[in-house]
Design a protein around this motif. Structure first.
Motif, PDB file in Angstrom:
ATOM      1  N   GLN A 164       6.151  -3.875   0.636  1.00 21.88           N
ATOM      2  CA  GLN A 164       6.551  -3.260   2.210  1.00 21.88           C
ATOM      3  C   GLN A 164       7.965  -2.946   2.322  1.00 21.88           C
ATOM      4  O   GLN A 164       7.999  -1.721   2.767  1.00 21.88           O
ATOM      5  CB  GLN A 164       6.429  -4.709   2.672  1.00 21.88           C
ATOM      6  CG  GLN A 164       7.323  -4.802   3.897  1.00 21.88           C
ATOM      7  CD  GLN A 164       7.404  -5.779   5.050  1.00 21.88           C
ATOM      8  OE1 GLN A 164       7.856  -6.618   4.399  1.00 21.88           O
ATOM      9  NE2 GLN A 164       7.178  -5.670   6.768  1.00 21.88           N
ATOM     10  N   TRP A 167      -1.188  -1.668  -5.661  1.00 24.33           N
ATOM     11  CA  TRP A 167      -0.234  -2.874  -4.542  1.00 24.33           C
ATOM     12  C   TRP A 167       0.746  -2.212  -4.280  1.00 24.33           C
ATOM     13  O   TRP A 167       1.371  -1.841  -4.625  1.00 24.33           O
ATOM     14  CB  TRP A 167      -0.011  -4.239  -5.485  1.00 24.33           C
ATOM     15  CG  TRP A 167      -1.843  -4.755  -6.277  1.00 24.33           C
ATOM     16  CD1 TRP A 167      -1.974  -4.626  -7.136  1.00 24.33           C
ATOM     17  CD2 TRP A 167      -2.266  -5.877  -5.580  1.00 24.33           C
ATOM     18  NE1 TRP A 167      -3.595  -5.099  -7.834  1.00 24.33           N
ATOM     19  CE2 TRP A 167      -3.355  -5.860  -5.939  1.00 24.33           C
ATOM     20  CE3 TRP A 167      -1.916  -6.939  -4.327  1.00 24.33           C
ATOM     21  CZ2 TRP A 167      -4.055  -6.547  -6.523  1.00 24.33           C
ATOM     22  CZ3 TRP A 167      -2.902  -7.915  -4.250  1.00 24.33           C
ATOM     23  CH2 TRP A 167      -3.847  -7.823  -5.222  1.00 24.33           C
ATOM     24  N   THR A 202      -5.966   3.211   3.635  1.00 17.17           N
ATOM     25  CA  THR A 202      -5.591   1.722   4.801  1.00 17.17           C
ATOM     26  C   THR A 202      -5.208   0.793   4.582  1.00 17.17           C
ATOM     27  O   THR A 202      -6.040   0.232   2.710  1.00 17.17           O
ATOM     28  CB  THR A 202      -6.725   1.840   6.086  1.00 17.17           C
ATOM     29  OG1 THR A 202      -7.747   1.659   4.169  1.00 17.17           O
ATOM     30  CG2 THR A 202      -7.271   2.750   6.845  1.00 17.17           C
ATOM     31  N   PHE A 203      -4.464  -0.042   4.969  1.00 11.11           N
ATOM     32  CA  PHE A 203      -3.441  -1.022   3.898  1.00 11.11           C
ATOM     33  C   PHE A 203      -3.964  -2.804   4.721  1.00 11.11           C
ATOM     34  O   PHE A 203      -4.275  -2.907   6.030  1.00 11.11           O
ATOM     35  CB  PHE A 203      -1.928  -1.218   4.023  1.00 11.11           C
ATOM     36  CG  PHE A 203      -1.868   0.493   3.272  1.00 11.11           C
ATOM     37  CD1 PHE A 203      -0.979   0.230   2.271  1.00 11.11           C
ATOM     38  CD2 PHE A 203      -1.685   1.464   4.058  1.00 11.11           C
ATOM     39  CE1 PHE A 203      -0.680   1.226   1.290  1.00 11.11           C
ATOM     40  CE2 PHE A 203      -0.447   2.818   3.002  1.00 11.11           C
ATOM     41  CZ  PHE A 203      -0.508   2.698   2.286  1.00 11.11           C
ATOM     42  N   ARG A 204      -3.898  -3.136   4.207  1.00 10.99           N
ATOM     43  CA  ARG A 204      -4.332  -5.109   4.244  1.00 10.99           C
ATOM     44  C   ARG A 204      -3.165  -5.961   3.794  1.00 10.99           C
ATOM     45  O   ARG A 204      -2.523  -5.514   2.733  1.00 10.99           O
ATOM     46  CB  ARG A 204      -5.497  -4.936   3.657  1.00 10.99           C
ATOM     47  CG  ARG A 204      -6.735  -4.904   4.616  1.00 10.99           C
ATOM     48  CD  ARG A 204      -7.582  -5.117   2.908  1.00 10.99           C
ATOM     49  NE  ARG A 204      -8.681  -4.452   4.266  1.00 10.99           N
ATOM     50  CZ  ARG A 204      -9.888  -4.862   5.786  1.00 10.99           C
ATOM     51  NH1 ARG A 204      -9.409  -6.019   5.602  1.00 10.99           N
ATOM     52  NH2 ARG A 204     -10.701  -4.439   5.622  1.00 10.99           N
ATOM     53  N   LEU A 205      -2.603  -6.834   4.521  1.00 13.24           N
ATOM     54  CA  LEU A 205      -1.955  -7.712   4.131  1.00 13.24           C
ATOM     55  C   LEU A 205      -2.255  -8.183   2.807  1.00 13.24           C
ATOM     56  O   LEU A 205      -3.937  -8.889   3.077  1.00 13.24           O
ATOM     57  CB  LEU A 205      -1.389  -8.916   5.058  1.00 13.24           C
ATOM     58  CG  LEU A 205      -1.018  -9.951   4.978  1.00 13.24           C
ATOM     59  CD1 LEU A 205       0.607  -9.058   4.921  1.00 13.24           C
ATOM     60  CD2 LEU A 205      -0.423 -11.010   5.942  1.00 13.24           C
ATOM     61  N   ALA A 206      -0.948  -8.297   1.400  1.00 15.00           N
ATOM     62  CA  ALA A 206      -2.780  -9.236   0.128  1.00 15.00           C
ATOM     63  C   ALA A 206      -1.529 -10.145  -0.401  1.00 15.00           C
ATOM     64  O   ALA A 206      -1.995 -10.124  -2.172  1.00 15.00           O
ATOM     65  CB  ALA A 206      -2.921  -7.755  -0.271  1.00 15.00           C
ATOM     66  N   GLY A 207      -0.716 -10.380   0.095  1.00 14.12           N
ATOM     67  CA  GLY A 207       0.652 -11.216  -0.882  1.00 14.12           C
ATOM     68  C   GLY A 207       1.841 -11.071  -0.898  1.00 14.12           C
ATOM     69  O   GLY A 207       2.252 -10.818   0.497  1.00 14.12           O
ATOM     70  N   ILE A 208       2.890 -11.558  -1.480  1.00  7.54           N
ATOM     71  CA  ILE A 208       3.820 -11.339  -1.457  1.00  7.54           C
ATOM     72  C   ILE A 208       5.315 -12.068  -1.908  1.00  7.54           C
ATOM     73  O   ILE A 208       4.744 -12.692  -3.144  1.00  7.54           O
ATOM     74  CB  ILE A 208       4.513 -12.706   0.107  1.00  7.54           C
ATOM     75  CG1 ILE A 208       6.048 -12.729   0.522  1.00  7.54           C
ATOM     76  CG2 ILE A 208       4.324 -14.546  -0.866  1.00  7.54           C
ATOM     77  CD1 ILE A 208       5.863 -13.168   2.000  1.00  7.54           C
ATOM     78  N   PHE A 234       6.536  -8.698   1.731  1.00  9.64           N
ATOM     79  CA  PHE A 234       4.663  -9.447   1.721  1.00  9.64           C
ATOM     80  C   PHE A 234       4.649  -7.904   0.668  1.00  9.64           C
ATOM     81  O   PHE A 234       5.151  -6.440   0.527  1.00  9.64           O
ATOM     82  CB  PHE A 234       4.599  -9.013   2.855  1.00  9.64           C
ATOM     83  CG  PHE A 234       3.780  -7.951   3.381  1.00  9.64           C
ATOM     84  CD1 PHE A 234       2.919  -6.674   3.412  1.00  9.64           C
ATOM     85  CD2 PHE A 234       4.242  -7.733   5.030  1.00  9.64           C
ATOM     86  CE1 PHE A 234       2.908  -5.798   4.437  1.00  9.64           C
ATOM     87  CE2 PHE A 234       4.244  -6.974   5.807  1.00  9.64           C
ATOM     88  CZ  PHE A 234       2.846  -6.400   5.617  1.00  9.64           C
ATOM     89  N   ILE A 235       2.963  -8.000   0.518  1.00 10.19           N
ATOM     90  CA  ILE A 235       2.786  -6.814  -0.366  1.00 10.19           C
ATOM     91  C   ILE A 235       1.304  -6.280  -0.067  1.00 10.19           C
ATOM     92  O   ILE A 235       0.663  -7.185   0.726  1.00 10.19           O
ATOM     93  CB  ILE A 235       2.230  -7.256  -1.481  1.00 10.19           C
ATOM     94  CG1 ILE A 235       3.494  -7.918  -2.646  1.00 10.19           C
ATOM     95  CG2 ILE A 235       1.302  -6.535  -2.980  1.00 10.19           C
ATOM     96  CD1 ILE A 235       3.093  -8.427  -4.066  1.00 10.19           C
ATOM     97  N   MET A 236       1.652  -5.144   0.154  1.00  5.78           N
ATOM     98  CA  MET A 236       0.198  -4.860   0.853  1.00  5.78           C
ATOM     99  C   MET A 236      -0.745  -3.963  -0.089  1.00  5.78           C
ATOM    100  O   MET A 236      -0.161  -3.215  -0.922  1.00  5.78           O
ATOM    101  CB  MET A 236       0.389  -3.944   2.285  1.00  5.78           C
ATOM    102  CG  MET A 236       1.233  -3.120   1.962  1.00  5.78           C
ATOM    103  SD  MET A 236       1.359  -1.954   3.625  1.00  5.78           S
ATOM    104  CE  MET A 236       2.945  -0.644   3.029  1.00  5.78           C
ATOM    105  N   ARG A 237      -2.159  -4.410   0.117  1.00  2.12           N
ATOM    106  CA  ARG A 237      -3.095  -3.117  -1.057  1.00  2.12           C
ATOM    107  C   ARG A 237      -3.793  -2.487  -0.544  1.00  2.12           C
ATOM    108  O   ARG A 237      -3.828  -2.404   0.702  1.00  2.12           O
ATOM    109  CB  ARG A 237      -3.744  -4.386  -0.976  1.00  2.12           C
ATOM    110  CG  ARG A 237      -4.482  -3.927  -2.102  1.00  2.12           C
ATOM    111  CD  ARG A 237      -5.343  -5.014  -3.514  1.00  2.12           C
ATOM    112  NE  ARG A 237      -6.305  -4.720  -4.762  1.00  2.12           N
ATOM    113  CZ  ARG A 237      -7.163  -5.069  -5.144  1.00  2.12           C
ATOM    114  NH1 ARG A 237      -7.371  -5.537  -4.599  1.00  2.12           N
ATOM    115  NH2 ARG A 237      -7.453  -4.444  -6.463  1.00  2.12           N
TER     116      ARG A 237
END
Lengths: 176, 253
Positions: free
Chosen positions: B31, B28, B7-13, B18-21
């Motif tokens: 996208q 990491w 399961t992924f979360r928005l975690a950066g850019i 964007f980068i998800m974790r």
């Protein structure tokens, strides 16, 4: 014969005040830097370099452990400092110095990107005919597989950015 | 991935992509590429699910029994969802500095239709300005030896791409009539009629189906970053007339 020096009664190798403060300050700097660098580097509308980004992600990954260690060490040093001095402003200074590293240890356990864009709490669907919240001209991102079809309205995904979902039994993630 | 449901979360850019974790491994992920860029699964890639970016009306016509992602009531109440003119507002935002100069004379935030095809000698990519393709209604092209059809829906906004070969023949398409979007889609070889799903509905080829080609709508700066060798179609610009006609040299008798 010279008199024997009186043996010290407390602590085997007590730190000198200067060394104690230096260690304290360095611990705080390390604890803050490991979270400040990735936070300031990975920001929207800024340019990121691949190598520096790798370091920033490494720092972000290590930050929860490193900041916790730094906070514990800094807390011990703060207590030592407070016990060794009677000057109130030195005691206040020790507490002030401790504050940022404790804050850093807390921040390293947060996902501030989810403060900006909260994840959708429950992923649920409605029938196409009942989706009155979508305008006919709105764009959707659509997937279909084995007879199942799901549309993700772009205006919703442009906020959440991510939907962890299931399509015909397969786990998928929709991103925008 | 490897039997684990991530399961992924928005975690950066990263340069506005964007980068998800993932919660399970802490890896990491980028996208746009689905590539793991840092962490335990670095180097792995998520499998892309074929997708479509079309208007809700067009999708609903084709998938009347489909499901739509529900609103998050809390976010809707706080009015945090993007407004209808979201794309227009984004177009004025700054773009990240890009190491390589942008070729093609395109604005960094030009919305492009990007296609990548896997060929024998690696992937080949091409990008078309979305506006130009929509204005044309039908765009015939070719990439890595594959003849392509980019077609705009009657809604004047949705675009799909197809391999325009049927029965081993390459077809040429037009929209009959004066409107680039509402005219009937015909192939010039058999004059069969085709719909937006790439299916021949009338004529000699009725029942035939063109193979869909995946496309990505992306800003030019982002597309060229992840597809540095991309071919690009520039928007058409009228040629400027020379201000002075060249003076013909006198020819010796």
């Amino acid at each position: 014969m010279p008199p024997m020096p009186t043996p010290r009664t407390h602590g085997p190798t007590p730190l000198r005040p200067f060394a104690l403060w230096a260690l304290f300050v360095l611990t705080v700097i390390a604890g803050v830097a490991i979270i400040a660098f990735p936070t300031l580097y990975i920001m929207p509308f800024k340019t990121q370099d691949t190598r520096l980004l790798g370091w920033a992600l490494m720092a972000r990954t290590a930050a929860p452990t490193v900041t916790l260690l730094a906070a514990v060490v800094a807390a011990i040093l703060a207590v030592l400092t407070i016990l060794r001095t009677r000057r109130w402003w030195l005691r206040a200074g020790a507490l002030l110095l401790l504050a940022p590293v404790v804050l850093g240890a807390w921040f390293a356990r947060q996902n501030h990107f989810e403060w900006m864009f909260a994840p959708q709490t429950t992923i649920a669907h409605v029938d196409a005919a009942k989706a009155t919240f979508v305008e006919p001209d709105d764009l959707v991102m659509a997937v279909a597989r084995q007879g199942a079809a799901i549309a993700y309205p772009i205006r919703q995904l442009a906020y959440h950015h991510i939907a962890n979902d299931t399509l015909a039994g397969h786990p998928i993630v929709a991103t925008y | 991935m490897d039997g684990t449901r991530l399961t992924f979360r928005l975690a950066g850019i990263n340069n506005q992509n964007f980068i998800m974790r993932d919660d399970q491994t802490g890896t990491w992920w980028q996208q746009v590429s689905g590539m793991a860029i840092h962490g335990p699964l670095k180097g792995r890639r998520l499998q892309l699910v074929p997708h479509d970016q079309v208007t809700f009306a067009t999708w609903k016509d084709e998938q009347p029994k489909g499901q739509v992602l529900k609103l998050d009531e809390q976010i809707a109440k706080e009015d945090e969802y993007a407004s209808a003119d979201w794309e227009d507002r984004m177009s004025t935002r700054p773009t990240p500095g890009i190491g390589t100069p942008l070729t093609g004379g395109l604005e960094p935030r030009t919305l492009m239709i990007g296609i990548t095809l896997d060929g024998k000698s690696g992937g080949t990519s091409k990008a078309w300005p979305h506006n130009s393709v929509v204005a044309s209604g039908v765009w015939l092209d070719e990439l890595g030896g594959v003849p392509l059809l980019l077609v705009t829906s009657t809604d004047g906004r949705s675009v799909r791409a197809f391999d325009r070969r049927a029965d081993g023949d390459t077809l040429s398409f037009v929209r009959a009539g004066t409107d680039a979007h509402s005219g009937v889609l015909l192939d010039l070889e058999t004059l069969s009629e085709w719909d937006f799903q790439g299916k021949a509905t009338k004529g000699e080829l009725a029942g035939q189906k063109l193979a869909r080609v995946e496309l990505l709508l992306d800003y030019w700066f982002d597309w060229v970053k992840y597809n540095p060798k991309t071919e690009v179609v520039k928007p058409w610009q009228p040629k400027r007339k020379p201000t002075k006609p060249p003076i013909p040299k006198p020819v010796a008798p």
